[in-house]
Design a protein around this motif. Sequence first.
Motif, PDB file in Angstrom:
ATOM      1  N   LEU A 222       0.900  -1.198   0.103  1.00  0.00           N
ATOM      2  CA  LEU A 222       0.113   0.016  -0.050  1.00  0.00           C
ATOM      3  C   LEU A 222       0.721   1.121  -0.138  1.00  0.00           C
ATOM      4  CD1 LEU A 222      -2.938   1.187   0.025  1.00  0.00           C
ATOM      5  CD2 LEU A 222      -2.768   1.234   2.600  1.00  0.00           C
ATOM      6  N   HIS A 223       0.584   2.180  -0.889  1.00  0.00           N
ATOM      7  CA  HIS A 223       1.486   3.341  -1.109  1.00  0.00           C
ATOM      8  C   HIS A 223       0.738   4.785  -1.400  1.00  0.00           C
ATOM      9  CE1 HIS A 223       5.373   5.424  -2.659  1.00  0.00           C
ATOM     10  NE2 HIS A 223       4.446   5.708  -3.561  1.00  0.00           N
ATOM     11  N   ALA A 224       1.069   5.570  -0.707  1.00  0.00           N
ATOM     12  CA  ALA A 224       0.302   6.786  -1.135  1.00  0.00           C
ATOM     13  C   ALA A 224       1.174   7.386  -2.292  1.00  0.00           C
ATOM     14  CB  ALA A 224       0.533   7.580   0.131  1.00  0.00           C
ATOM     15  N   TYR A 225       0.424   7.534  -3.409  1.00  0.00           N
ATOM     16  CA  TYR A 225       1.009   7.703  -4.731  1.00  0.00           C
ATOM     17  C   TYR A 225       1.018   8.951  -5.300  1.00  0.00           C
ATOM     18  CZ  TYR A 225       1.162   7.104  -9.794  1.00  0.00           C
ATOM     19  OH  TYR A 225       1.255   7.374 -11.275  1.00  0.00           O
ATOM     20  N   ALA A 226      -0.205   9.664  -4.807  1.00  0.00           N
ATOM     21  CA  ALA A 226      -0.309  11.081  -5.484  1.00  0.00           C
ATOM     22  C   ALA A 226      -1.074  11.865  -4.498  1.00  0.00           C
ATOM     23  CB  ALA A 226      -1.057  11.051  -6.840  1.00  0.00           C
ATOM     24  N   LEU A 227      -0.790  13.302  -4.718  1.00  0.00           N
ATOM     25  CA  LEU A 227      -1.515  14.177  -4.026  1.00  0.00           C
ATOM     26  C   LEU A 227      -1.963  15.497  -5.178  1.00  0.00           C
ATOM     27  CD1 LEU A 227       0.512  14.965  -0.915  1.00  0.00           C
ATOM     28  CD2 LEU A 227      -1.819  13.944  -0.905  1.00  0.00           C
ATOM     29  N   SER A 228      -3.305  15.713  -5.055  1.00  0.00           N
ATOM     30  CA  SER A 228      -3.687  17.114  -5.548  1.00  0.00           C
ATOM     31  C   SER A 228      -4.566  18.096  -4.714  1.00  0.00           C
ATOM     32  CB  SER A 228      -4.686  16.305  -6.908  1.00  0.00           C
ATOM     33  OG  SER A 228      -5.031  17.491  -7.625  1.00  0.00           O
ATOM     34  N   PHE A 229      -4.300  19.329  -4.863  1.00  0.00           N
ATOM     35  CA  PHE A 229      -4.879  20.253  -4.096  1.00  0.00           C
ATOM     36  C   PHE A 229      -4.480  21.501  -4.769  1.00  0.00           C
ATOM     37  CE2 PHE A 229      -0.933  19.056  -1.641  1.00  0.00           C
ATOM     38  CZ  PHE A 229      -0.376  20.495  -1.320  1.00  0.00           C
ATOM     39  N   LEU A 230      -5.218  22.373  -4.240  1.00  0.00           N
ATOM     40  CA  LEU A 230      -5.023  24.186  -4.263  1.00  0.00           C
ATOM     41  C   LEU A 230      -4.614  24.598  -3.203  1.00  0.00           C
ATOM     42  CD1 LEU A 230      -5.850  25.853  -7.077  1.00  0.00           C
ATOM     43  CD2 LEU A 230      -7.792  26.400  -5.867  1.00  0.00           C
ATOM     44  N   TRP A 231      -3.598  25.257  -3.215  1.00  0.00           N
ATOM     45  CA  TRP A 231      -2.891  26.078  -2.136  1.00  0.00           C
ATOM     46  C   TRP A 231      -2.673  27.418  -2.437  1.00  0.00           C
ATOM     47  CZ3 TRP A 231      -2.412  25.119   2.775  1.00  0.00           C
ATOM     48  CH2 TRP A 231      -1.820  26.081   3.520  1.00  0.00           C
ATOM     49  N   GLN A 232      -3.409  28.155  -1.776  1.00  0.00           N
ATOM     50  CA  GLN A 232      -3.484  29.850  -2.075  1.00  0.00           C
ATOM     51  C   GLN A 232      -3.559  30.255  -3.566  1.00  0.00           C
ATOM     52  OE1 GLN A 232      -0.016  30.832   0.089  1.00  0.00           O
ATOM     53  NE2 GLN A 232      -1.205  30.616   2.193  1.00  0.00           N
ATOM     54  N   GLY A 233      -4.179  29.180  -4.291  1.00  0.00           N
ATOM     55  CA  GLY A 233      -4.523  29.576  -5.774  1.00  0.00           C
ATOM     56  C   GLY A 233      -3.747  28.983  -6.617  1.00  0.00           C
ATOM     57  N   GLU A 234      -2.645  28.284  -5.948  1.00  0.00           N
ATOM     58  CA  GLU A 234      -1.603  27.444  -6.689  1.00  0.00           C
ATOM     59  C   GLU A 234      -2.008  25.889  -6.777  1.00  0.00           C
ATOM     60  OE1 GLU A 234       3.037  26.092  -6.881  1.00  0.00           O
ATOM     61  OE2 GLU A 234       2.173  27.372  -5.108  1.00  0.00           O
ATOM     62  N   GLN A 235      -2.371  25.242  -7.924  1.00  0.00           N
ATOM     63  CA  GLN A 235      -2.336  23.800  -8.127  1.00  0.00           C
ATOM     64  C   GLN A 235      -1.266  23.128  -7.853  1.00  0.00           C
ATOM     65  OE1 GLN A 235      -5.962  22.584  -9.170  1.00  0.00           O
ATOM     66  NE2 GLN A 235      -4.908  20.800  -7.780  1.00  0.00           N
ATOM     67  N   ILE A 236      -1.476  22.098  -6.643  1.00  0.00           N
ATOM     68  CA  ILE A 236      -0.261  21.423  -6.347  1.00  0.00           C
ATOM     69  C   ILE A 236      -0.719  19.901  -6.846  1.00  0.00           C
ATOM     70  CG2 ILE A 236       1.309  20.669  -4.626  1.00  0.00           C
ATOM     71  CD1 ILE A 236       1.480  23.354  -4.948  1.00  0.00           C
ATOM     72  N   GLN A 237       0.217  19.353  -7.553  1.00  0.00           N
ATOM     73  CA  GLN A 237      -0.207  17.796  -8.031  1.00  0.00           C
ATOM     74  C   GLN A 237       1.224  17.260  -8.222  1.00  0.00           C
ATOM     75  OE1 GLN A 237      -2.469  18.635 -12.039  1.00  0.00           O
ATOM     76  NE2 GLN A 237      -4.151  18.321 -10.853  1.00  0.00           N
ATOM     77  N   LEU A 238       1.159  16.132  -7.438  1.00  0.00           N
ATOM     78  CA  LEU A 238       2.404  15.159  -7.423  1.00  0.00           C
ATOM     79  C   LEU A 238       2.292  13.906  -7.321  1.00  0.00           C
ATOM     80  CD1 LEU A 238       4.086  17.024  -4.291  1.00  0.00           C
ATOM     81  CD2 LEU A 238       5.056  17.344  -6.663  1.00  0.00           C
ATOM     82  N   THR A 239       2.947  13.102  -8.052  1.00  0.00           N
ATOM     83  CA  THR A 239       3.076  11.464  -7.896  1.00  0.00           C
ATOM     84  C   THR A 239       4.422  11.131  -7.465  1.00  0.00           C
ATOM     85  OG1 THR A 239       3.695  11.349 -10.252  1.00  0.00           O
ATOM     86  CG2 THR A 239       1.573  11.398  -9.637  1.00  0.00           C
ATOM     87  N   LEU A 240       4.464   9.876  -6.996  1.00  0.00           N
ATOM     88  CA  LEU A 240       5.600   9.235  -6.389  1.00  0.00           C
ATOM     89  C   LEU A 240       5.636   7.955  -6.505  1.00  0.00           C
ATOM     90  CD1 LEU A 240       8.531   9.808  -5.068  1.00  0.00           C
ATOM     91  CD2 LEU A 240       7.321   9.349  -2.893  1.00  0.00           C
ATOM     92  N   LEU A 241       6.305   7.156  -7.367  1.00  0.00           N
ATOM     93  CA  LEU A 241       6.263   5.952  -7.519  1.00  0.00           C
ATOM     94  C   LEU A 241       7.020   5.272  -6.576  1.00  0.00           C
ATOM     95  CD1 LEU A 241       7.297   5.843 -11.373  1.00  0.00           C
ATOM     96  CD2 LEU A 241       4.994   5.190 -10.331  1.00  0.00           C
ATOM     97  N   PRO A 242       6.244   3.934  -5.795  1.00  0.00           N
ATOM     98  CA  PRO A 242       7.065   3.163  -4.847  1.00  0.00           C
ATOM     99  C   PRO A 242       8.360   2.923  -5.374  1.00  0.00           C
ATOM    100  CG  PRO A 242       5.468   2.042  -5.961  1.00  0.00           C
ATOM    101  CD  PRO A 242       5.313   3.226  -6.501  1.00  0.00           C
ATOM    102  N   ASP A 243       9.314   2.935  -4.412  1.00  0.00           N
ATOM    103  CA  ASP A 243      10.907   2.545  -4.617  1.00  0.00           C
ATOM    104  C   ASP A 243      11.107   1.346  -4.071  1.00  0.00           C
ATOM    105  OD1 ASP A 243      10.966   3.175  -1.981  1.00  0.00           O
ATOM    106  OD2 ASP A 243      12.718   4.622  -2.063  1.00  0.00           O
ATOM    107  N   SER A 244      10.177   0.535  -3.571  1.00  0.00           N
ATOM    108  CA  SER A 244      10.499  -0.782  -3.070  1.00  0.00           C
ATOM    109  C   SER A 244       9.372  -1.842  -3.072  1.00  0.00           C
ATOM    110  CB  SER A 244      10.776  -0.808  -1.371  1.00  0.00           C
ATOM    111  OG  SER A 244       9.625  -0.372  -0.806  1.00  0.00           O
ATOM    112  N   GLY A 245       9.627  -3.207  -3.570  1.00  0.00           N
ATOM    113  CA  GLY A 245       8.708  -4.062  -3.758  1.00  0.00           C
ATOM    114  C   GLY A 245       8.574  -4.518  -5.055  1.00  0.00           C
ATOM    115  N   ASP A 246       9.293  -5.835  -5.419  1.00  0.00           N
ATOM    116  CA  ASP A 246       9.094  -6.224  -6.746  1.00  0.00           C
ATOM    117  C   ASP A 246       7.875  -6.402  -7.541  1.00  0.00           C
ATOM    118  OD1 ASP A 246      11.773  -6.827  -6.442  1.00  0.00           O
ATOM    119  OD2 ASP A 246      11.606  -9.047  -5.708  1.00  0.00           O
TER     120      ASP A 246
END
Length: 226
Positions: free
Chosen positions: A180-204
């Motif tokens: 189970l991996h928290a992969y992405a976040l998307s939100f508006l912060w003071q008018g700025e759209q923040i969108q991030l993804t992070l691929l898991p770096d462990s687990g075959d």
Amino acid sequence: MSEQVSKILNVVYTHNDFYILEKPAGLNFHSEEGPGFVVLAEQQLSQKLYGVHRLDKVTSGLIILARNKASAAAFTVMFTEHAINKFYLAISDAKPKKKQGWIKGDMAKSRRGSFKLLTSTLNPAITRFYSLSYKPGFRGYILKPYSGKTHQLRVALKSVGAAIFGDAMYSGTPSNRTYLHAYALSFLWQGEQIQLTLLPDSGDEYLALIKHQDFQAWQSPWQLDW
């Protein structure tokens, strides 16, 4: 876990009001047997930080830490109002009762610190998900919680017959990590759209999922039909 604790935490995004970091799987959010994620981040970044949401010990991935009380208060309101979109990746080797859709129900305490999903919906945990078969016997899942209950996603997948691979608490097949991996976040912060993804770096199994051609559709998860 000693190797993961000793390595420098990955700072994924830096803002004047907050950091977004990667929490390794197996590291407690709060200090228990040793320094927890927040304390380690404070030591590394040399400043007071404020937790505004959390991840289970077994879960890896993106987490926000506020840099001041004002932004911490603002994030708390945003999480309460579900103004921050979170997306998770999971894997199961069990055949689900359904391959996509909604999972809704109240949650109640069960045995040994676990929870169970009820058929009632007075104050329900709400999750929507999609899945894909990336190799025989294994499915990858992308999940979006619409509520913030403890163990929500782990219980949700268990309830459709697809306990998360490696999740011993919910009868998942044993593995070297809980998938189970928290992969992405998307939100508006003071008018700025923040969108991030992070691929898991462990687990075959995560590596195998990411290499599958159908995973491309999940690379910008906020664009899926939620």
